[in-house]
Design a protein around this motif. Structure first.
Motif, short mmCIF file in Angstrom:
data_model
loop_
_atom_site.label_atom_id
_atom_site.label_comp_id
_atom_site.label_asym_id
_atom_site.label_seq_id
_atom_site.Cartn_x
_atom_site.Cartn_y
_atom_site.Cartn_z
N MET A 1 32.94 33.49 51.53
CA MET A 1 33.09 34.36 50.39
C MET A 1 34.57 34.48 50.02
SD MET A 1 31.30 37.94 49.81
CE MET A 1 32.24 39.31 49.34
N SER A 2 35.43 34.63 50.97
CA SER A 2 36.87 34.74 50.72
C SER A 2 37.41 33.44 50.13
CB SER A 2 37.58 35.09 52.02
OG SER A 2 38.97 34.99 51.85
N CYS A 3 36.87 32.33 50.58
CA CYS A 3 37.31 31.02 50.09
C CYS A 3 36.93 30.84 48.63
CB CYS A 3 36.71 29.93 50.96
SG CYS A 3 37.27 28.28 50.51
N SER A 4 35.74 31.27 48.25
CA SER A 4 35.31 31.11 46.86
C SER A 4 36.10 32.03 45.93
CB SER A 4 33.81 31.37 46.72
OG SER A 4 33.52 32.72 47.01
N ASN A 5 36.44 33.23 46.39
CA ASN A 5 37.28 34.15 45.62
C ASN A 5 38.66 33.54 45.39
OD1 ASN A 5 35.89 36.37 44.80
ND2 ASN A 5 36.49 37.66 46.51
N SER A 6 39.19 32.97 46.44
CA SER A 6 40.51 32.36 46.37
C SER A 6 40.49 31.17 45.42
CB SER A 6 40.94 31.91 47.77
OG SER A 6 42.19 31.28 47.72
N LEU A 7 39.42 30.39 45.46
CA LEU A 7 39.28 29.23 44.59
C LEU A 7 39.18 29.65 43.13
CD1 LEU A 7 39.07 26.18 44.66
CD2 LEU A 7 36.60 26.40 44.86
N VAL A 8 38.47 30.71 42.84
CA VAL A 8 38.35 31.22 41.48
C VAL A 8 39.71 31.70 40.97
CG1 VAL A 8 37.35 33.07 40.08
CG2 VAL A 8 35.91 31.82 41.69
N GLN A 9 40.46 32.39 41.82
CA GLN A 9 41.78 32.86 41.43
C GLN A 9 42.72 31.70 41.13
OE1 GLN A 9 42.94 35.39 44.67
NE2 GLN A 9 42.00 37.20 43.76
N VAL A 10 42.63 30.64 41.93
CA VAL A 10 43.48 29.46 41.72
C VAL A 10 43.11 28.80 40.40
CG1 VAL A 10 44.02 27.14 42.58
CG2 VAL A 10 43.98 29.09 44.16
N HIS A 11 41.82 28.69 40.10
CA HIS A 11 41.39 28.10 38.83
C HIS A 11 41.90 28.92 37.64
CE1 HIS A 11 38.98 24.67 39.99
NE2 HIS A 11 38.38 25.40 40.93
N LYS A 12 41.83 30.24 37.74
CA LYS A 12 42.34 31.10 36.67
C LYS A 12 43.84 30.92 36.50
CE LYS A 12 38.85 34.74 36.86
NZ LYS A 12 38.59 36.17 37.08
N LEU A 13 44.55 30.83 37.62
CA LEU A 13 45.99 30.64 37.57
C LEU A 13 46.34 29.31 36.91
CD1 LEU A 13 48.87 31.54 38.28
CD2 LEU A 13 48.53 30.47 40.53
N VAL A 14 45.63 28.26 37.26
CA VAL A 14 45.87 26.94 36.68
C VAL A 14 45.61 26.96 35.18
CG1 VAL A 14 45.06 24.54 36.61
CG2 VAL A 14 45.49 25.66 38.81
N GLU A 15 44.55 27.60 34.75
CA GLU A 15 44.25 27.70 33.32
C GLU A 15 45.34 28.48 32.58
OE1 GLU A 15 41.92 26.25 31.35
OE2 GLU A 15 41.54 25.11 33.19
N GLN A 16 45.82 29.56 33.18
CA GLN A 16 46.89 30.35 32.57
C GLN A 16 48.16 29.51 32.45
OE1 GLN A 16 46.76 33.36 31.19
NE2 GLN A 16 48.92 33.26 30.65
N LEU A 17 48.50 28.78 33.48
CA LEU A 17 49.70 27.94 33.45
C LEU A 17 49.57 26.82 32.42
CD1 LEU A 17 50.53 27.75 37.26
CD2 LEU A 17 51.73 29.05 35.50
N ARG A 18 48.39 26.25 32.29
CA ARG A 18 48.17 25.21 31.26
C ARG A 18 48.34 25.79 29.87
NH1 ARG A 18 42.96 22.14 33.87
NH2 ARG A 18 44.17 20.89 35.34
N LEU A 19 47.82 27.00 29.66
CA LEU A 19 47.94 27.66 28.37
C LEU A 19 49.41 27.93 28.05
CD1 LEU A 19 46.53 29.10 25.96
CD2 LEU A 19 46.61 31.17 27.35
N GLU A 20 50.15 28.44 29.02
CA GLU A 20 51.57 28.73 28.81
C GLU A 20 52.38 27.45 28.57
OE1 GLU A 20 53.02 31.14 32.01
OE2 GLU A 20 51.51 32.69 31.66
N ALA A 21 52.04 26.39 29.27
CA ALA A 21 52.77 25.13 29.12
C ALA A 21 52.51 24.49 27.76
CB ALA A 21 52.38 24.16 30.23
N SER A 22 51.36 24.74 27.18
CA SER A 22 51.03 24.13 25.89
C SER A 22 51.59 24.88 24.69
CB SER A 22 49.51 24.00 25.75
OG SER A 22 48.93 25.28 25.61
N MET A 23 52.14 26.08 24.92
CA MET A 23 52.70 26.86 23.81
C MET A 23 53.97 26.21 23.30
SD MET A 23 52.19 30.75 25.16
CE MET A 23 52.87 31.46 23.69
N GLU A 24 54.12 26.21 21.97
CA GLU A 24 55.33 25.67 21.37
C GLU A 24 56.43 26.72 21.44
OE1 GLU A 24 56.77 23.82 17.12
OE2 GLU A 24 54.65 23.76 17.67
#
Length: 68
Positions: A1-24
């Motif tokens: 359960m802790s591993c899946s929570n951690s994995l979800v948080q990492v996916h959210k972080l990666v999506e946020q970083l991709r969004l920020e990197a794509s901003m002009e």
């Protein structure tokens, strides 16, 4: 359960970083030039540079204080 929570948080972080990197981004030097130009264009109406006349100052006390 802790591993899946951690994995979800990492996916959210990666999506946020991709969004920020794509901003002009705007170059800071261009923004600073625009800001200086705006300040120079509006300096005559800036109350911090040209003081407000006492007669038109809405914050001036209407009555003077009198001590008895």
């Amino acid at each position: 359960m802790s591993c899946s929570n951690s994995l979800v948080q990492v996916h959210k972080l990666v999506e946020q970083l991709r969004l920020e990197a794509s901003m002009e981004r705007i170059k800071i030097s261009l923004t600073a030039v625009d800001l200086v130009q705006y300040c120079q264009d509006h300096r005559r109406s800036d109350p911090l540079i040209t003081s407000v006349a006492a007669s038109s100052n809405p914050f001036k006390d209407k009555k003077s204080c009198v001590l008895l």
